[in-house]
Scaffold this motif. Structure first.
Motif, PDB file in Angstrom:
ATOM      1  N   LYS A 103      22.044  27.533 -11.338  1.00 49.92           N
ATOM      2  CA  LYS A 103      20.918  28.330 -10.838  1.00 49.92           C
ATOM      3  C   LYS A 103      21.010  28.547  -9.334  1.00 49.92           C
ATOM      4  CE  LYS A 103      16.811  28.283 -12.664  1.00 49.92           C
ATOM      5  NZ  LYS A 103      15.477  27.872 -13.127  1.00 49.92           N
ATOM      6  N   PHE A 104      21.972  27.914  -8.690  1.00 51.67           N
ATOM      7  CA  PHE A 104      22.119  27.994  -7.240  1.00 51.67           C
ATOM      8  C   PHE A 104      23.555  28.363  -6.882  1.00 51.67           C
ATOM      9  CE2 PHE A 104      18.968  24.806  -8.387  1.00 51.67           C
ATOM     10  CZ  PHE A 104      17.845  25.318  -7.762  1.00 51.67           C
ATOM     11  N   LYS A 105      24.040  29.442  -7.438  1.00 53.41           N
ATOM     12  CA  LYS A 105      25.445  29.831  -7.256  1.00 53.41           C
ATOM     13  C   LYS A 105      25.775  30.205  -5.819  1.00 53.41           C
ATOM     14  CE  LYS A 105      26.069  31.257 -12.004  1.00 53.41           C
ATOM     15  NZ  LYS A 105      26.356  32.330 -12.929  1.00 53.41           N
ATOM     16  N   GLU A 106      24.767  30.475  -5.010  1.00 56.09           N
ATOM     17  CA  GLU A 106      25.022  30.829  -3.609  1.00 56.09           C
ATOM     18  C   GLU A 106      25.242  29.582  -2.748  1.00 56.09           C
ATOM     19  OE1 GLU A 106      20.834  29.762  -4.055  1.00 56.09           O
ATOM     20  OE2 GLU A 106      22.108  31.127  -5.188  1.00 56.09           O
ATOM     21  N   THR A 107      24.960  28.408  -3.300  1.00 58.65           N
ATOM     22  CA  THR A 107      25.149  27.159  -2.577  1.00 58.65           C
ATOM     23  C   THR A 107      26.632  26.888  -2.383  1.00 58.65           C
ATOM     24  OG1 THR A 107      23.113  26.265  -3.510  1.00 58.65           O
ATOM     25  CG2 THR A 107      24.662  24.674  -2.626  1.00 58.65           C
ATOM     26  N   TRP A 108      26.974  26.383  -1.219  1.00 64.92           N
ATOM     27  CA  TRP A 108      28.338  26.020  -0.875  1.00 64.92           C
ATOM     28  C   TRP A 108      28.870  25.045  -1.933  1.00 64.92           C
ATOM     29  CZ3 TRP A 108      29.948  21.729   2.780  1.00 64.92           C
ATOM     30  CH2 TRP A 108      31.264  21.891   3.218  1.00 64.92           C
ATOM     31  N   LEU A 109      30.012  25.341  -2.519  1.00 63.66           N
ATOM     32  CA  LEU A 109      30.553  24.566  -3.640  1.00 63.66           C
ATOM     33  C   LEU A 109      30.736  23.079  -3.321  1.00 63.66           C
ATOM     34  CD1 LEU A 109      31.476  24.515  -6.556  1.00 63.66           C
ATOM     35  CD2 LEU A 109      33.742  25.234  -5.761  1.00 63.66           C
TER      36      LEU A 109
ATOM     37  N   LEU B 202      29.005  21.232  -1.426  1.00 59.55           N
ATOM     38  CA  LEU B 202      27.673  20.639  -1.458  1.00 59.55           C
ATOM     39  C   LEU B 202      27.203  20.463  -2.906  1.00 59.55           C
ATOM     40  CD1 LEU B 202      25.136  19.597  -0.088  1.00 59.55           C
ATOM     41  CD2 LEU B 202      24.333  21.974   0.056  1.00 59.55           C
ATOM     42  N   ALA B 203      27.440  21.453  -3.732  1.00 57.97           N
ATOM     43  CA  ALA B 203      27.071  21.349  -5.149  1.00 57.97           C
ATOM     44  C   ALA B 203      27.799  20.176  -5.809  1.00 57.97           C
ATOM     45  CB  ALA B 203      27.378  22.656  -5.877  1.00 57.97           C
ATOM     46  N   ILE B 204      29.060  19.991  -5.443  1.00 58.69           N
ATOM     47  CA  ILE B 204      29.828  18.876  -6.001  1.00 58.69           C
ATOM     48  C   ILE B 204      29.245  17.540  -5.558  1.00 58.69           C
ATOM     49  CG2 ILE B 204      32.081  17.708  -5.905  1.00 58.69           C
ATOM     50  CD1 ILE B 204      33.314  20.579  -5.740  1.00 58.69           C
ATOM     51  N   LEU B 205      28.918  17.413  -4.279  1.00 57.53           N
ATOM     52  CA  LEU B 205      28.342  16.159  -3.778  1.00 57.53           C
ATOM     53  C   LEU B 205      26.995  15.849  -4.425  1.00 57.53           C
ATOM     54  CD1 LEU B 205      29.268  16.353   0.012  1.00 57.53           C
ATOM     55  CD2 LEU B 205      30.193  14.775  -1.707  1.00 57.53           C
TER      56      LEU B 205
END
Length: 117
Positions: free
Chosen positions: A30-36, A38-41
């Motif tokens: 739902k937050f595909k614009e988030t830096w990848l 950061l999403a991984i962390l």
């Protein structure tokens, strides 16, 4: 060991762990614009809590269930949690083909859990 039945406790803990893991693996969609990175962390942070539930669930559950039964239970629970997550959080509908696929997996679970003589 907690006072909940040893046959029920692992099921409850696996459900809870699957909620965490499903959010860790798919919540970021739902937050595909988030830096990848950061999403991984963030996903790792969420998964940390999943492990705190899944590992003891399997350890305590092994007193009642075989490893194959625990793994089968995990997969069925994963599908149940993911189906709810998909519909309620991601707003992606499930079709008849999903239901049929889940039914085949449930049939597989029957064969794992059935006492064959």
């Amino acid at each position: 060991m907690p006072t909940i039945s040893p046959s029920v406790l692992p099921v409850l803990m696996l459900f809870a762990s699957n909620v965490f893991m499903t959010f860790a693996w798919y919540g970021h969609l739902k937050f595909k614009e988030t830096w990848l990175p950061l999403a991984i962390l963030v996903s790792w942070g969420i998964a940390f809590f999943e492990y705190w539930l899944a590992v003891p669930a399997n350890r305590w559950g092994s007193a009642v269930y075989t490893a194959a039964q625990l793994k089968t239970m995990q997969e069925v629970i994963t599908l149940i949690v993911f189906a709810g997550f998909s519909v309620l959080y991601l707003r992606e509908p499930l079709g008849w083909n999903h239901g049929l696929g889940f039914a085949f997996i449930a049939l597989g679970a029957f064969f794992i859990f059935h006492k064959w003589s």
